[in-house]
Design a protein around this motif. Structure first.
Motif, mmCIF file in Angstrom:
data_model
loop_
_atom_site.group_PDB
_atom_site.id
_atom_site.type_symbol
_atom_site.label_atom_id
_atom_site.label_comp_id
_atom_site.label_asym_id
_atom_site.label_seq_id
_atom_site.Cartn_x
_atom_site.Cartn_y
_atom_site.Cartn_z
ATOM 1 N N LEU A 83 34.094 -31.162 -19.643
ATOM 2 C CA LEU A 83 34.837 -31.079 -20.909
ATOM 3 C C LEU A 83 35.267 -32.445 -21.392
ATOM 4 O O LEU A 83 35.455 -33.350 -20.683
ATOM 5 N N ARG B 250 35.984 -23.511 -9.150
ATOM 6 C CA ARG B 250 35.689 -24.247 -10.378
ATOM 7 C C ARG B 250 36.500 -23.697 -11.540
ATOM 8 O O ARG B 250 36.659 -22.491 -11.701
ATOM 9 N N THR B 251 37.010 -24.592 -12.335
ATOM 10 C CA THR B 251 37.734 -24.214 -13.540
ATOM 11 C C THR B 251 36.966 -24.698 -14.751
ATOM 12 O O THR B 251 36.089 -25.565 -14.637
ATOM 13 N N GLY B 252 37.287 -24.121 -15.891
ATOM 14 C CA GLY B 252 36.620 -24.503 -17.120
ATOM 15 C C GLY B 252 36.938 -23.510 -18.212
ATOM 16 O O GLY B 252 37.918 -22.763 -18.124
ATOM 17 N N VAL B 253 36.087 -23.502 -19.233
ATOM 18 C CA VAL B 253 36.308 -22.618 -20.380
ATOM 19 C C VAL B 253 35.000 -21.956 -20.781
ATOM 20 O O VAL B 253 33.911 -22.447 -20.477
ATOM 21 N N LYS C 50 32.165 -26.143 -17.146
ATOM 22 C CA LYS C 50 33.097 -26.531 -16.088
ATOM 23 C C LYS C 50 33.996 -27.661 -16.579
ATOM 24 O O LYS C 50 33.629 -28.453 -17.440
ATOM 25 N N GLN C 51 35.203 -27.695 -16.010
ATOM 26 C CA GLN C 51 36.235 -28.639 -16.412
ATOM 27 C C GLN C 51 35.718 -30.080 -16.391
ATOM 28 O O GLN C 51 36.019 -30.851 -17.299
ATOM 29 N N ALA C 52 34.927 -30.439 -15.412
ATOM 30 C CA ALA C 52 34.422 -31.801 -15.291
ATOM 31 C C ALA C 52 33.536 -32.201 -16.465
ATOM 32 O O ALA C 52 33.366 -33.390 -16.736
#
Length: 100
Positions: A100, A84-87, A96-98
């Motif tokens: 944003l 999982r990617t994100g900030v 999580k990126q989804a």
């Protein structure tokens, strides 16, 4: 850790909790999470440690009641988050990126 989980599972069997109601066990987990929140608010590290342990105990039993192991639940969750990617938000929460 494996030995501790087995001890909790055996304790649950000895007390008949392994045959208990899953929703009741979920409620117990929620109650213990409230104790974790209280410990965080009070900055009480000993109560936080105890609360986290209590939450894990209730989750071991909830998994057991539903024919699962804590390990398989954790493995499934990790499989979902590992890539999982994100900030990080300003308040320290991972988004999580989804979302944003």
């Amino acid at each position: 850790m494996d030995q501790l989980i087995k001890q909790v599972e055996q304790w649950s069997i000895d007390k008949g909790l392994d045959k208990g109601n899953g929703f009741t066990q979920y409620a117990k987990s929620s109650e213990e999470m409230g104790e974790v929140a209280a410990a965080l608010c009070r900055n009480d590290i000993d109560e936080l440690r105890d609360g986290i342990g209590d939450v894990i105990v209730t989750l071991v039993i909830l998994a057991q009641q539903n024919g699962m192991s804590l390990q398989e639940c954790l493995e499934q969750a990790y499989g979902e988050i590992k890539d999982r990617t994100g900030v990080m938000s300003k308040d320290g929460s991972f988004i999580k990126q989804a979302d944003l």
